[in-house]
Design an enzyme around this catalytic site. Structure first.
Site: not given
Length: 244
Positions: A114, A213, A215
């Site tokens: 990001c 993202h 994660e």
């Protein structure tokens, strides 16, 4: 060689923000646990890097780097004035620019997430669209602290396509995006509305930026696993040089 055992050390840049826990409300070096969990589950040992001026020397001890998400990149870095919706952290920019320069000098694998992708683009001379609703009518964030999803199509033959396939549905939370591309980067992923969602540097072993993202999806560790593999491969190459 960054470490002398089998652990692949992956540095992750952190946020410098005010934070509250227990009875405390103080400045802190922060990182969402999702990054730690993602790197660890992919086989890496996460090493959190607090903001320390412009000193990147900690990278001498690690095998790879994740530039994490966070506040907007300061538009002064690409010669623009701040939009009213832009919230930047110039001190963090300077630290992460230094980290990125050193990581590339050492040919460490780099994954920008990001903000990390946007910083990579600006570091290489690119620019950003500061507020997507001004150009495409909407931001890729449904609301405060709420991740959206979007489908990203990847360029055939690109590194990211080799990792994720032809396309993927991803978690996103951003109101800015790549505008003019930085020198040496190529766009390898786009959303249906044209937003740049992945870039990479074909001339380097592993320099990849993603606007989403990864994660946030603990069921899909492929990007983190690819970073760890690249870091392990670099160690295997560097180890004989260090032993001479």
């Amino acid at each position: 060689m960054a470490s002398n055992d089998s652990s692949v050390l992956i540095a992750v840049s952190t946020y410098a923000e005010d934070a509250s826990w227990g009875v405390w409300n103080v400045p802190a070096a922060l990182l969402p646990m999702a990054y730690v969990d993602g790197v660890a589950a992919a086989g890496g040992l996460p090493v959190l890097l607090p903001q320390t001026g412009e000193d990147p020397s900690a990278l001498s001890a690690v095998d790879g780097l994740v530039l994490a998400g966070g506040a907007d990149v300061d538009p002064a870095g690409y010669g623009d004035r701040p939009h009213e919706k832009t919230v930047s952290r110039p001190e963090r920019d300077r630290f992460e620019f230094a980290l990125l320069r050193e990581a590339r000098r050492r040919r460490l694998p780099v994954l920008g997430v990001c903000r990390g992708m946007q910083l990579l683009n600006v570091a290489l001379g690119g620019t950003l669209t500061q507020h997507l609703p001004d150009t495409i009518g909407t931001a890729h964030q449904p609301g405060p602290a709420t991740y959206g999803t979007t489908r990203v199509a990847f360029t055939e033959g690109s590194r990211v396509a080799g990792i994720l396939g032809a396309d993927a549905e991803v978690h996103c939370y951003h109101h800015q995006a790549v505008d003019r591309l930085g020198t040496g980067l190529v766009v390898t992923g786009r959303a249906a509305d044209g937003t740049v969602e992945a870039v990479e540097s074909p001339g380097e072993p592993f320099v990849v930026g993603v606007q989403w993202h990864p994660e946030q999806d603990n069921r899909d560790l492929r990007l983190f696993a690819a970073l760890v593999r690249a870091a392990r491969g670099r160690r295997a190459i560097e180890a004989p040089k260090m032993e001479v």
